[in-house]
Motif scaffolding. Structure first.
Motif, PDB file in Angstrom:
ATOM      1  N   SER A   1       0.816  -1.210   0.000  1.00 34.71           N
ATOM      2  CA  SER A   1       0.000   0.000   0.000  1.00 34.71           C
ATOM      3  C   SER A   1       0.856   1.270   0.000  1.00 34.71           C
ATOM      4  CB  SER A   1      -0.941  -0.001   1.201  1.00 34.71           C
ATOM      5  OG  SER A   1      -1.677   1.196   1.272  1.00 34.71           O
ATOM      6  N   THR A   2       1.853   1.323   0.892  1.00 33.89           N
ATOM      7  CA  THR A   2       2.650   2.541   1.044  1.00 33.89           C
ATOM      8  C   THR A   2       3.915   2.545   0.187  1.00 33.89           C
ATOM      9  OG1 THR A   2       3.989   1.669   2.879  1.00 33.89           O
ATOM     10  CG2 THR A   2       1.867   2.700   3.429  1.00 33.89           C
ATOM     11  N   LYS A   3       4.318   1.356  -0.305  1.00 32.50           N
ATOM     12  CA  LYS A   3       5.553   1.167  -1.094  1.00 32.50           C
ATOM     13  C   LYS A   3       6.811   1.427  -0.272  1.00 32.50           C
ATOM     14  CE  LYS A   3       3.379   2.106  -5.543  1.00 32.50           C
ATOM     15  NZ  LYS A   3       3.426   2.860  -6.819  1.00 32.50           N
ATOM     16  N   GLN A   4       6.665   1.498   1.054  1.00 30.00           N
ATOM     17  CA  GLN A   4       7.826   1.625   1.926  1.00 30.00           C
ATOM     18  C   GLN A   4       8.348   0.226   2.273  1.00 30.00           C
ATOM     19  OE1 GLN A   4       9.151   4.746   2.741  1.00 30.00           O
ATOM     20  NE2 GLN A   4       7.635   5.291   1.174  1.00 30.00           N
ATOM     21  N   TYR A   5       9.658   0.110   2.408  1.00 27.02           N
ATOM     22  CA  TYR A   5      10.208  -1.197   2.776  1.00 27.02           C
ATOM     23  C   TYR A   5      11.331  -1.039   3.787  1.00 27.02           C
ATOM     24  CZ  TYR A   5      13.439  -0.096  -1.152  1.00 27.02           C
ATOM     25  OH  TYR A   5      14.319   0.497  -2.021  1.00 27.02           O
ATOM     26  N   LYS A   6      11.512  -2.087   4.576  1.00 27.54           N
ATOM     27  CA  LYS A   6      12.495  -2.040   5.650  1.00 27.54           C
ATOM     28  C   LYS A   6      13.048  -3.442   5.893  1.00 27.54           C
ATOM     29  CE  LYS A   6       8.463  -1.918   8.727  1.00 27.54           C
ATOM     30  NZ  LYS A   6       7.754  -1.134   9.743  1.00 27.54           N
ATOM     31  N   PRO A   7      14.275  -3.539   6.438  1.00 28.99           N
ATOM     32  CA  PRO A   7      14.871  -4.852   6.709  1.00 28.99           C
ATOM     33  C   PRO A   7      14.028  -5.633   7.707  1.00 28.99           C
ATOM     34  CG  PRO A   7      16.529  -3.132   6.792  1.00 28.99           C
ATOM     35  CD  PRO A   7      15.195  -2.437   6.754  1.00 28.99           C
ATOM     36  N   TRP A   8      13.805  -6.900   7.399  1.00 23.32           N
ATOM     37  CA  TRP A   8      12.913  -7.745   8.198  1.00 23.32           C
ATOM     38  C   TRP A   8      13.659  -8.936   8.817  1.00 23.32           C
ATOM     39  CZ3 TRP A   8      11.035 -12.825   6.871  1.00 23.32           C
ATOM     40  CH2 TRP A   8       9.936 -13.267   7.637  1.00 23.32           C
ATOM     41  N   LEU A   9      14.581  -9.532   8.069  1.00 24.27           N
ATOM     42  CA  LEU A   9      15.322 -10.699   8.551  1.00 24.27           C
ATOM     43  C   LEU A   9      16.777 -10.555   8.140  1.00 24.27           C
ATOM     44  CD1 LEU A   9      14.369 -13.439   9.983  1.00 24.27           C
ATOM     45  CD2 LEU A   9      14.837 -14.501   7.766  1.00 24.27           C
ATOM     46  N   ASN A  10      17.680 -11.071   8.965  1.00 22.19           N
ATOM     47  CA  ASN A  10      19.108 -11.004   8.675  1.00 22.19           C
ATOM     48  C   ASN A  10      19.741 -12.375   8.917  1.00 22.19           C
ATOM     49  OD1 ASN A  10      21.633 -10.020   8.041  1.00 22.19           O
ATOM     50  ND2 ASN A  10      21.700  -8.503   9.684  1.00 22.19           N
ATOM     51  N   MET A  11      20.905 -12.570   8.324  1.00 22.62           N
ATOM     52  CA  MET A  11      21.660 -13.804   8.513  1.00 22.62           C
ATOM     53  C   MET A  11      22.465 -13.736   9.819  1.00 22.62           C
ATOM     54  SD  MET A  11      21.159 -15.887   5.953  1.00 22.62           S
ATOM     55  CE  MET A  11      20.838 -15.995   4.185  1.00 22.62           C
ATOM     56  N   LYS A  12      22.550 -14.865  10.495  1.00 25.97           N
ATOM     57  CA  LYS A  12      23.366 -14.946  11.711  1.00 25.97           C
ATOM     58  C   LYS A  12      24.746 -15.469  11.345  1.00 25.97           C
ATOM     59  CE  LYS A  12      23.449 -16.809  16.390  1.00 25.97           C
ATOM     60  NZ  LYS A  12      22.732 -17.628  17.407  1.00 25.97           N
ATOM     61  N   HIS A  13      25.756 -14.605  11.482  1.00 26.92           N
ATOM     62  CA  HIS A  13      27.114 -15.015  11.133  1.00 26.92           C
ATOM     63  C   HIS A  13      28.061 -15.042  12.327  1.00 26.92           C
ATOM     64  CE1 HIS A  13      26.040 -15.355   7.067  1.00 26.92           C
ATOM     65  NE2 HIS A  13      26.176 -14.104   6.688  1.00 26.92           N
ATOM     66  N   ASP A  14      27.785 -14.295  13.390  1.00 35.25           N
ATOM     67  CA  ASP A  14      28.611 -14.315  14.615  1.00 35.25           C
ATOM     68  C   ASP A  14      30.097 -14.292  14.299  1.00 35.25           C
ATOM     69  OD1 ASP A  14      26.368 -14.308  16.153  1.00 35.25           O
ATOM     70  OD2 ASP A  14      26.777 -16.178  17.201  1.00 35.25           O
ATOM     71  N   ARG A  15      30.513 -13.262  13.580  1.00 30.94           N
ATOM     72  CA  ARG A  15      31.907 -13.208  13.127  1.00 30.94           C
ATOM     73  C   ARG A  15      32.911 -13.104  14.268  1.00 30.94           C
ATOM     74  NH1 ARG A  15      29.011 -10.383   9.049  1.00 30.94           N
ATOM     75  NH2 ARG A  15      29.269 -11.393   7.001  1.00 30.94           N
ATOM     76  N   ASN A  16      32.470 -12.650  15.440  1.00 32.59           N
ATOM     77  CA  ASN A  16      33.378 -12.530  16.580  1.00 32.59           C
ATOM     78  C   ASN A  16      33.293 -13.714  17.533  1.00 32.59           C
ATOM     79  OD1 ASN A  16      34.323  -9.951  15.747  1.00 32.59           O
ATOM     80  ND2 ASN A  16      32.465  -9.009  16.598  1.00 32.59           N
ATOM     81  N   ASN A  17      32.606 -14.749  17.103  1.00 34.97           N
ATOM     82  CA  ASN A  17      32.442 -15.952  17.924  1.00 34.97           C
ATOM     83  C   ASN A  17      33.283 -17.074  17.327  1.00 34.97           C
ATOM     84  OD1 ASN A  17      31.614 -18.319  19.168  1.00 34.97           O
ATOM     85  ND2 ASN A  17      29.443 -17.731  19.232  1.00 34.97           N
ATOM     86  N   PRO A  18      34.429 -17.402  17.894  1.00 36.10           N
ATOM     87  CA  PRO A  18      35.307 -18.432  17.314  1.00 36.10           C
ATOM     88  C   PRO A  18      34.620 -19.781  17.164  1.00 36.10           C
ATOM     89  CG  PRO A  18      36.484 -17.175  18.985  1.00 36.10           C
ATOM     90  CD  PRO A  18      35.050 -16.768  19.082  1.00 36.10           C
ATOM     91  N   ALA A  19      33.766 -20.147  18.107  1.00 37.03           N
ATOM     92  CA  ALA A  19      33.090 -21.443  18.021  1.00 37.03           C
ATOM     93  C   ALA A  19      32.151 -21.489  16.819  1.00 37.03           C
ATOM     94  CB  ALA A  19      32.318 -21.717  19.310  1.00 37.03           C
ATOM     95  N   TRP A  20      31.435 -20.396  16.576  1.00 38.14           N
ATOM     96  CA  TRP A  20      30.539 -20.330  15.410  1.00 38.14           C
ATOM     97  C   TRP A  20      31.346 -20.414  14.119  1.00 38.14           C
ATOM     98  CZ3 TRP A  20      25.190 -20.077  15.153  1.00 38.14           C
ATOM     99  CH2 TRP A  20      24.648 -19.807  13.896  1.00 38.14           C
ATOM    100  N   GLN A  21      32.455 -19.694  14.071  1.00 35.22           N
ATOM    101  CA  GLN A  21      33.283 -19.724  12.872  1.00 35.22           C
ATOM    102  C   GLN A  21      33.840 -21.124  12.608  1.00 35.22           C
ATOM    103  OE1 GLN A  21      33.571 -16.911  10.784  1.00 35.22           O
ATOM    104  NE2 GLN A  21      31.925 -16.352  12.201  1.00 35.22           N
ATOM    105  N   THR A  22      34.245 -21.800  13.653  1.00 33.72           N
ATOM    106  CA  THR A  22      34.744 -23.169  13.491  1.00 33.72           C
ATOM    107  C   THR A  22      33.650 -24.090  12.976  1.00 33.72           C
ATOM    108  OG1 THR A  22      36.372 -22.872  15.251  1.00 33.72           O
ATOM    109  CG2 THR A  22      35.752 -25.138  14.712  1.00 33.72           C
ATOM    110  N   ALA A  23      32.430 -23.878  13.446  1.00 36.18           N
ATOM    111  CA  ALA A  23      31.329 -24.763  13.085  1.00 36.18           C
ATOM    112  C   ALA A  23      30.796 -24.501  11.687  1.00 36.18           C
ATOM    113  CB  ALA A  23      30.196 -24.624  14.105  1.00 36.18           C
ATOM    114  N   TYR A  24      30.769 -23.237  11.239  1.00 36.79           N
ATOM    115  CA  TYR A  24      30.014 -22.900  10.027  1.00 36.79           C
ATOM    116  C   TYR A  24      30.807 -22.098   8.986  1.00 36.79           C
ATOM    117  CZ  TYR A  24      26.362 -24.258  13.255  1.00 36.79           C
ATOM    118  OH  TYR A  24      25.597 -24.958  14.172  1.00 36.79           O
ATOM    119  N   ASN A  25      32.118 -22.017   9.155  1.00 41.29           N
ATOM    120  CA  ASN A  25      32.915 -21.228   8.197  1.00 41.29           C
ATOM    121  C   ASN A  25      34.130 -22.024   7.732  1.00 41.29           C
ATOM    122  OD1 ASN A  25      33.773 -19.095   6.606  1.00 41.29           O
ATOM    123  ND2 ASN A  25      34.748 -17.999   8.293  1.00 41.29           N
ATOM    124  N   GLN A  26      33.881 -23.226   7.221  1.00 39.87           N
ATOM    125  CA  GLN A  26      34.986 -24.049   6.761  1.00 39.87           C
ATOM    126  C   GLN A  26      35.691 -23.451   5.542  1.00 39.87           C
ATOM    127  OE1 GLN A  26      31.990 -25.511   7.708  1.00 39.87           O
ATOM    128  NE2 GLN A  26      32.864 -26.168   9.663  1.00 39.87           N
TER     129      GLN A  26
END
Length: 491
Positions: free
Chosen positions: A399-424
């Protein structure tokens, strides 16, 4: 392959067609007392809600690392893209069909009455798929007047659309005969039939061509429409391409805030032409040269299906500069077909990223259109250096043609455990390292209001255990992927 009437009857009560509190279980039963939207996957959710959407509830449905009890050797392949969900006519559970782009395959996952995945198999593998399979639409008699899982090939100009029986035996996985030449040959992303309440007894199927401009492919990408006089006739219809009535073929000559008269012009004898010949026909008829039409969807609601949205994902000559006449950062178009002649209509730009590079839209890919919103999913893996955020899903208010961010990816770049698990692969430091696949409304299928499924291509999550998931031995890709469920989505 023509879907039999006996199979079609099974779908009369089924189907989703063809996009918070992160990592938090939600075990509260809703309208359907059987459904338990819990974290069924062993992996945490790979996405989170943006500010202003904290009431969304995100749970994990399936990830590539999960072992399903009914098929312990089944691996849910990476790059889950197009999908459809329906009631299982043989049980009190559900079936989920998913394209896996890089493996050129379609999986079928069985979910029990609580919506928990319990078994999986492949009904199309890399041999039968032949080309990368991107988005897809599950057509149903209830919504579209016929039954088929339409999945589009995207590996060059000779690729075609497959029409897969959702109940096909897994033994047919290598069958290459299910393509539909009448729907054209192109590097295609999706084939979307319009709802039967606006089709007047015909079939209208919109197809996006994900093609870049080059000296060898000067027609770039098109919005294509297949029209048949009978619902579900995928063999005897005619193929058309979209053009402006003034013959202006340049995409960037259309600007936000204006409307443009357009029409679909026939590509004669398309069923018997090669993709290269179809491209030449597009040049001959002055079809609009879009920069990679990656997805198409229509507005939901009675009589609203003539209002269509599609993306031009964009392209660059060097990652920094646009190609002349083409969007670089991407656009979303709105096309309204005339009720009296659905080969004509009005076209306008409703969202674009070029006016604010790297901060606004970045390569919009998949779309999910509801009654009141367009959910625009970014494909940020083009890695433009000027990008300032990861892949978003944007919520566009129709209706208004306005848009805004709704969802984002979780990357946890400062989390070493996350990087080890998901950034091969080591590339998660780049903005837009992951992308979205399909987003579909599953509310009416499972009986839980305002519930959607979203697919995630977690490109940097790579394990040898994910290789050759479909058993076809076509490629050595070892990426994982995930599907999440989101409750409290505005429709």
């Amino acid at each position: 392959m023509k879907i039999s009437q006996s199979i079609a009857v099974l779908f009369l009560s089924a189907a989703a067609f063809t996009s918070c509190n992160d990592d938090k279980d939600n075990t509260e039963n809703a309208v359907n007392e059987n459904i338990k939207l819990e974290n069924f996957s062993k992996e945490p959710a790979f996405a989170f809600g943006m500010p202003g959407f904290e009431d969304m509830q995100i749970t994990t449905l399936i990830s590539s690392s999960d072992v399903l009890p009914g098929s312990p050797n089944f691996v849910f392949a990476g790059q889950p893209d197009g999908m459809g969900i329906m009631k299982d006519p043989a049980s009190d559970g559900y079936l989920m069909l998913t394209n896996h782009e890089i493996t050129q395959s379609v999986s079928r996952v069985y979910l029990d009455r609580t919506f928990k995945p319990v078994k999986g198999e492949y009904i199309l593998n890399g041999i039968g798929g032949m080309t990368r399979l991107c988005s897809a639409t599950l057509a149903t008699p209830q919504e579209h007047g016929f039954s088929a899982f339409l999945t589009a090939g995207e590996s060059g100009e000779e690729s075609m659309v497959h029409a897969i029986n959702p109940m096909a035996a897994a033994a047919q996985a290598s069958d290459q005969t299910r393509v539909k030449p009448a729907l054209g040959k192109a590097s295609m992303e999706n084939a979307v039939p319009l709802p039967k309440d606006v089709s007047n007894g015909k079939s209208y199927i919109l197809i996006g061509e994900d093609q870049s401009y080059s000296t060898s492919h000067q027609s770039a990408g098109q919005l294509i429409m297949y029209v048949a006089n009978t619902p579900g006739d995928l063999d005897n219809g005619k193929l058309y391409s979209l053009k402006r009535t003034n013959n202006n073929t340049t995409e960037t000559n259309m600007t936000k805030g204006s409307q443009y008269d357009v029409e679909f012009v026939e590509i004669t004898n398309a069923k018997n032409l090669t993709g290269a010949q179809i491209n030449q026909k597009n040049l001959d008829i002055n079809a609009i040269r879009f920069s990679r039409v990656e997805d198409v969807d229509y507005r939901k609601g009675a009589g609203k299906g003539r209002e269509i949205y599609f993306t031009a994902t964009g392209e660059s000559s060097d990652g920094v500069n646009p190609k002349p006449g083409l969007t670089m950062w991407g656009r979303v178009y709105k096309l309204v077909l005339n009720e009296s002649n659905m080969l004509t209509g009005k076209l306008e730009v409703v969202a674009e990223g070029d006016s604010n590079p790297g901060n606004n839209l970045i390569n919009p890919d998949n779309l999910c259109v509801t009654e009141n919103f367009v959910y625009i999913q970014e494909d940020g893996d083009s890695y433009y250096p000027a990008a300032t955020h990861d892949s978003y899903i944007w919520q566009l208010n129709i209706s208004t043609k306005q848009y805004k961010p709704w969802l984002n990816m979780k990357h946890d770049r400062n989390n070493p455990a996350w990087q080890t698990a998901y950034n091969q692969s080591g590339t998660l430091n780049k903005f837009g390292s992951w992308e979205y696949g399909a987003m579909i409304d599953v509310s009416d299928i499972i009986g839980v209001p305002n519930t959607f499924a979203v697919n995630i291509h977690s490109h940097t999550w790579q394990k040898d255990a994910f290789k050759n998931a479909d058993g076809a031995g076509v490629n050595t890709n070892k990426e994982g992927g995930q599907i999440i469920l989101i409750r409290n989505v505005q429709k």
